[in-house]
Design a protein around this motif. Structure first.
Motif, mmCIF file in Angstrom:
data_model
loop_
_atom_site.group_PDB
_atom_site.id
_atom_site.type_symbol
_atom_site.label_atom_id
_atom_site.label_comp_id
_atom_site.label_asym_id
_atom_site.label_seq_id
_atom_site.Cartn_x
_atom_site.Cartn_y
_atom_site.Cartn_z
ATOM 1 N N LEU A 50 79.183 21.560 -68.040
ATOM 2 C CA LEU A 50 80.359 22.660 -67.904
ATOM 3 C C LEU A 50 80.946 21.508 -67.044
ATOM 4 O O LEU A 50 82.627 20.708 -67.152
ATOM 5 C CB LEU A 50 79.434 22.897 -66.364
ATOM 6 N N TYR A 51 80.447 19.467 -66.321
ATOM 7 C CA TYR A 51 80.535 19.351 -65.608
ATOM 8 C C TYR A 51 81.933 18.138 -66.712
ATOM 9 O O TYR A 51 83.864 17.976 -66.507
ATOM 10 C CB TYR A 51 80.275 18.139 -65.467
ATOM 11 N N GLY A 52 81.696 17.881 -68.311
ATOM 12 C CA GLY A 52 82.163 17.320 -69.090
ATOM 13 C C GLY A 52 83.168 18.427 -70.614
ATOM 14 O O GLY A 52 84.516 18.307 -70.165
ATOM 15 N N ASP A 53 82.625 19.793 -70.040
ATOM 16 C CA ASP A 53 83.367 20.907 -70.951
ATOM 17 C C ASP A 53 84.722 20.750 -70.357
ATOM 18 O O ASP A 53 86.255 21.102 -70.801
ATOM 19 C CB ASP A 53 82.589 21.631 -70.947
ATOM 20 N N ILE A 54 84.422 20.955 -69.094
ATOM 21 C CA ILE A 54 86.151 21.988 -67.728
ATOM 22 C C ILE A 54 86.738 20.612 -68.623
ATOM 23 O O ILE A 54 88.078 20.964 -68.248
ATOM 24 C CB ILE A 54 85.358 22.548 -66.931
ATOM 25 N N GLN A 55 86.810 19.365 -68.227
ATOM 26 C CA GLN A 55 87.700 18.083 -68.673
ATOM 27 C C GLN A 55 88.969 19.280 -69.822
ATOM 28 O O GLN A 55 90.401 18.622 -69.345
ATOM 29 C CB GLN A 55 87.138 16.868 -69.045
ATOM 30 N N HIS A 56 88.329 19.510 -70.270
ATOM 31 C CA HIS A 56 89.064 20.305 -71.222
ATOM 32 C C HIS A 56 90.345 20.590 -71.324
ATOM 33 O O HIS A 56 91.553 21.115 -71.587
ATOM 34 C CB HIS A 56 88.280 20.407 -73.251
ATOM 35 N N ILE A 57 89.735 22.057 -70.518
ATOM 36 C CA ILE A 57 90.964 22.957 -69.860
ATOM 37 C C ILE A 57 92.123 21.862 -68.797
ATOM 38 O O ILE A 57 93.130 21.825 -69.131
ATOM 39 C CB ILE A 57 90.103 23.942 -68.804
ATOM 40 N N LEU A 58 91.247 21.316 -68.108
ATOM 41 C CA LEU A 58 92.159 20.466 -67.112
ATOM 42 C C LEU A 58 93.544 19.557 -68.246
ATOM 43 O O LEU A 58 94.101 19.327 -67.742
ATOM 44 C CB LEU A 58 91.231 18.874 -66.320
ATOM 45 N N LYS A 59 92.592 19.205 -68.841
ATOM 46 C CA LYS A 59 93.931 17.646 -69.672
ATOM 47 C C LYS A 59 94.470 18.853 -70.482
ATOM 48 O O LYS A 59 96.038 18.715 -70.706
ATOM 49 C CB LYS A 59 92.549 17.566 -71.218
ATOM 50 N N ARG A 60 93.966 19.923 -71.162
ATOM 51 C CA ARG A 60 95.102 20.605 -71.860
ATOM 52 C C ARG A 60 95.790 21.532 -71.219
ATOM 53 O O ARG A 60 97.193 22.017 -72.089
ATOM 54 C CB ARG A 60 94.344 21.756 -72.920
ATOM 55 N N SER A 61 95.644 21.767 -69.666
ATOM 56 C CA SER A 61 96.265 22.602 -69.582
ATOM 57 C C SER A 61 97.482 21.563 -67.956
ATOM 58 O O SER A 61 97.904 22.036 -67.195
ATOM 59 C CB SER A 61 95.921 23.561 -68.318
ATOM 60 N N VAL A 75 91.733 37.992 -84.208
ATOM 61 C CA VAL A 75 92.380 38.071 -83.177
ATOM 62 C C VAL A 75 93.751 38.277 -82.862
ATOM 63 O O VAL A 75 94.446 38.633 -84.083
ATOM 64 C CB VAL A 75 91.748 37.391 -82.274
ATOM 65 N N PRO A 76 93.725 39.694 -82.220
ATOM 66 C CA PRO A 76 95.144 40.225 -82.769
ATOM 67 C C PRO A 76 96.492 39.468 -82.453
ATOM 68 O O PRO A 76 96.183 38.028 -80.720
ATOM 69 C CB PRO A 76 95.182 41.123 -81.080
ATOM 70 N N ARG A 77 97.342 39.168 -83.166
ATOM 71 C CA ARG A 77 98.895 38.099 -83.274
ATOM 72 C C ARG A 77 98.404 37.330 -81.960
ATOM 73 O O ARG A 77 99.428 38.358 -81.025
ATOM 74 C CB ARG A 77 99.624 38.178 -84.325
ATOM 75 N N GLY A 78 98.964 36.363 -81.572
ATOM 76 C CA GLY A 78 99.059 35.199 -80.466
ATOM 77 C C GLY A 78 98.659 36.432 -79.430
ATOM 78 O O GLY A 78 98.313 35.610 -78.082
ATOM 79 N N LYS A 79 97.400 36.926 -79.313
ATOM 80 C CA LYS A 79 96.414 36.904 -78.351
ATOM 81 C C LYS A 79 94.974 36.014 -77.958
ATOM 82 O O LYS A 79 94.314 36.612 -77.339
ATOM 83 C CB LYS A 79 95.464 38.939 -78.833
ATOM 84 N N ALA A 80 94.686 35.112 -78.927
ATOM 85 C CA ALA A 80 93.198 34.263 -78.356
ATOM 86 C C ALA A 80 93.567 33.571 -77.932
ATOM 87 O O ALA A 80 94.633 33.148 -76.952
ATOM 88 C CB ALA A 80 93.685 33.371 -79.780
ATOM 89 N N LEU A 81 92.577 33.341 -77.266
ATOM 90 C CA LEU A 81 92.386 32.798 -75.556
ATOM 91 C C LEU A 81 92.390 30.937 -75.447
ATOM 92 O O LEU A 81 91.366 30.880 -77.248
ATOM 93 C CB LEU A 81 90.817 33.008 -75.097
ATOM 94 N N THR A 82 93.410 29.956 -75.410
ATOM 95 C CA THR A 82 92.928 28.817 -75.058
ATOM 96 C C THR A 82 92.900 28.729 -74.252
ATOM 97 O O THR A 82 91.956 28.505 -73.134
ATOM 98 C CB THR A 82 94.329 27.934 -75.658
ATOM 99 N N ARG A 83 92.159 26.579 -74.643
ATOM 100 C CA ARG A 83 91.900 26.210 -73.120
ATOM 101 C C ARG A 83 92.994 25.536 -72.255
ATOM 102 O O ARG A 83 92.831 25.040 -71.476
ATOM 103 C CB ARG A 83 91.453 25.191 -74.034
ATOM 104 N N SER A 84 94.352 26.127 -72.763
ATOM 105 C CA SER A 84 95.456 25.941 -71.978
ATOM 106 C C SER A 84 96.213 26.485 -71.024
ATOM 107 O O SER A 84 97.478 25.553 -71.302
ATOM 108 C CB SER A 84 96.747 24.907 -73.555
ATOM 109 N N VAL A 104 95.849 18.873 -58.919
ATOM 110 C CA VAL A 104 96.148 17.529 -59.116
ATOM 111 C C VAL A 104 95.595 17.450 -60.147
ATOM 112 O O VAL A 104 94.041 16.692 -61.093
ATOM 113 C CB VAL A 104 95.222 16.584 -57.921
ATOM 114 N N ALA A 105 96.446 16.536 -61.269
ATOM 115 C CA ALA A 105 95.780 17.181 -63.088
ATOM 116 C C ALA A 105 95.043 16.305 -63.590
ATOM 117 O O ALA A 105 94.768 14.480 -62.560
ATOM 118 C CB ALA A 105 97.768 16.919 -63.819
ATOM 119 N N GLY A 106 94.151 16.461 -64.157
ATOM 120 C CA GLY A 106 93.166 15.777 -64.238
ATOM 121 C C GLY A 106 91.301 16.087 -63.094
ATOM 122 O O GLY A 106 90.524 15.385 -63.503
ATOM 123 N N LYS A 107 92.144 16.045 -61.813
ATOM 124 C CA LYS A 107 91.027 15.997 -60.979
ATOM 125 C C LYS A 107 89.753 16.767 -61.160
ATOM 126 O O LYS A 107 90.354 17.688 -60.978
ATOM 127 C CB LYS A 107 91.402 15.400 -59.780
#
Lengths: 320, 320
Positions: free
Chosen positions: A214-225, A136-145, A296-299
């Motif tokens: 979706l329900y479980g996975d999206i929590q990773h974005i909520l947590k990291r972001s 991936v071009p340097r610094g362009k990776a998509l992340t959960r955060s 509302v972080a994590g909700k």
């Protein structure tokens, strides 16, 4: 030469050859030329018999799925898939099984232009581990955060089909003849959203792939972001096959908590939302806006239109 | 949070952090910054219970060994170790076992300055797969394919100690109290010759690490380089512990066909031989010249001084 060495060679001799592979199979390690100005993205997924698949599952489909689920992680990072390593543990040498597994692996690797560059073949209980590498071009990776308050939440494709396919295989749910092929295809031959993932590099603020629902996975974005989310379940993209096969509650359960969709979940800031449809239309994959990021972080709040949606989440497990 | 997620976090939270790791554990994949002008080297090794180790083996030693055998492959390529991925399959969550395994893994990863950047934890029969990644200046990787007729053949350290250690653990061979610690150390805590491998980048014409025994392993160099070899068994480097513990025939068997030495085998052209001692002396690892590369492709000739040495090779298997 032992049986296992023969098998290793069977994997080594075929498949894609990339010009940026200096050394592939056959030395102490592979040597890969990562393009200057690019980052390397690495993902690992293991599939164990009895946990992730049935002993009598079609080996060609397993070979396909092992590649696709790994490449799906690369897609979620916005990376271009490039190389695969395989750690294969077999209880005995069943050549027809190995040949079919290798065929599924090679045809899918070729589809994604990935070269198999090595690994290890050992004796033991059946287990498949793949390590996929992309660039991936340097610094362009998509992340959960990177999700921010106010961002719109999107998913690609449709949700819940693969989980229905698993239930169909287990004899736990009926599906009309008309829809069976589609549903089984979604379960056995998932697609990784590779081109779309790369197209999202300059659009999405966060992204991940949906493997456990979706329900479980999206929590990773909520947590990291460190954000929350509000999702309108009325907007979840459901296939006609799913809608025809299930009552509404079951469809919601499969779409929210069923696993193995391998669709992308991503967030887009308001300012970049206008260009989204135009930018993504060449890829022929529908994307659906299903909600917004909240402060509302994590909700995670579920709504159906304007009403709160009451939902009992059960975590996805392959064999439950 | 499930038990397995707790365990993943146990691995994620500790250990080396490298400045060229953009994203480590916790996203869909890791993002690694391979230095411009460098190639990436990737190796994979799997250790399965019952095939590569005993169920009651010390988990700390297993954690060490898993890292060391992977890093040894990087050393054989002349690479600088950088990153590790771990695919861990566990039948159940035995926390003391996992804690000890993780401790062994982390302390060895730290020694080699490697960061654990992800992996997968699954339920199933105990199996340990590691993927090690290192970097090497572009085009400078040492391979098995560069040996030329007339090159001198070298090995590092001493041969056969680890194989004797395995026999000692199995109760198949006695070792005097004085030598037991050394022999067991060589079997349970192998060293990867990392600094030496890097020093060989501009000296060796070919290199590999010894994992299955000199006699079998050197065939890989002969095949990839299309050459033969003549080895003088009188020059094989044997430890005092090995010589004191075995008759001559057993010592030769262990040194030639015993596995898990994790020493480097390499070839050096005549013209660069003069500088070898000076260049390698800072590393404190003895190197021994044991023979020369010949023009008879694929043929391995064993001599003892001027006499032909009659030898019956038996392939190395961990549990035979």
């Amino acid at each position: 030469m032992g049986e296992f060495e023969l098998i290793s060679r069977h994997f080594a001799a075929c498949g894609v050859k990339r010009s940026d592979t200096a050394i592939g199979v056959g030395d102490d390690g592979a040597v890969l030329q990562v393009r200057d100005g690019y980052d390397l993205v690495v993902t690992t997924d293991t599939m164990v018999v009895g946990t992730h698949f049935f002993p009598d599952d079609n080996p060609r489909a397993l070979g396909h799925k092992l590649v696709a689920v790994n490449v799906s992680d690369l897609a979620a990072m916005g990376a271009e898939p490039a190389w695969l390593s395989l750690a294969l543990t077999l209880p005995a040498v069943d050549e027809p099984w190995v040949a079919a597994f290798a065929a599924g692996l090679h045809e899918t690797a070729e589809y994604y232009n990935c070269q198999l560059i090595g690994g290890d073949t050992t004796r033991g209980p059946l287990s498949l581990t793949m390590i996929a590498k992309g660039i991936v071009p340097r610094g362009k990776a998509l992340t959960r955060s990177g999700a921010k308050v106010g961002d719109y939440i999107y998913v690609t494709g449709t949700l819940g089909d693969a989980a229905l396919g698993l239930k169909l295989c287990q004899g736990l749910h009926e599906v009309s003849k008309k829809h069976q092929t589609h549903i089984l295809q979604r379960f056995h031959y998932p697609s990784a959203r590779v081109a779309l993932g790369q197209a999202l590099r300059n659009i999405a603020s966060s992204a991940m792939d949906l493997s456990d629902g979706l329900y479980g996975d999206i929590q990773h974005i909520l947590k990291r972001s460190a954000v929350g989310a509000s999702i309108d379940v009325a907007r979840l993209p459901l296939s006609q096959a799913l809608k025809d096969s299930c009552d509404n509650a079951t469809a919601m359960q499969l779409a929210l908590s069923g696993g193995e969709d391998y669709e992308l979940l991503f967030t887009v800031p308001e300012a970049r939302r206008g260009s989204l449809d135009v930018l993504l239309s060449p890829y022929g994959v529908p994307v659906s806006c299903i909600g917004r990021i909240t402060g509302v972080a994590g909700k995670l709040e579920l709504k159906q239109g304007e009403q709160l949606f009451n939902y009992q989440h059960r975590g996805f497990s392959h064999f439950v």
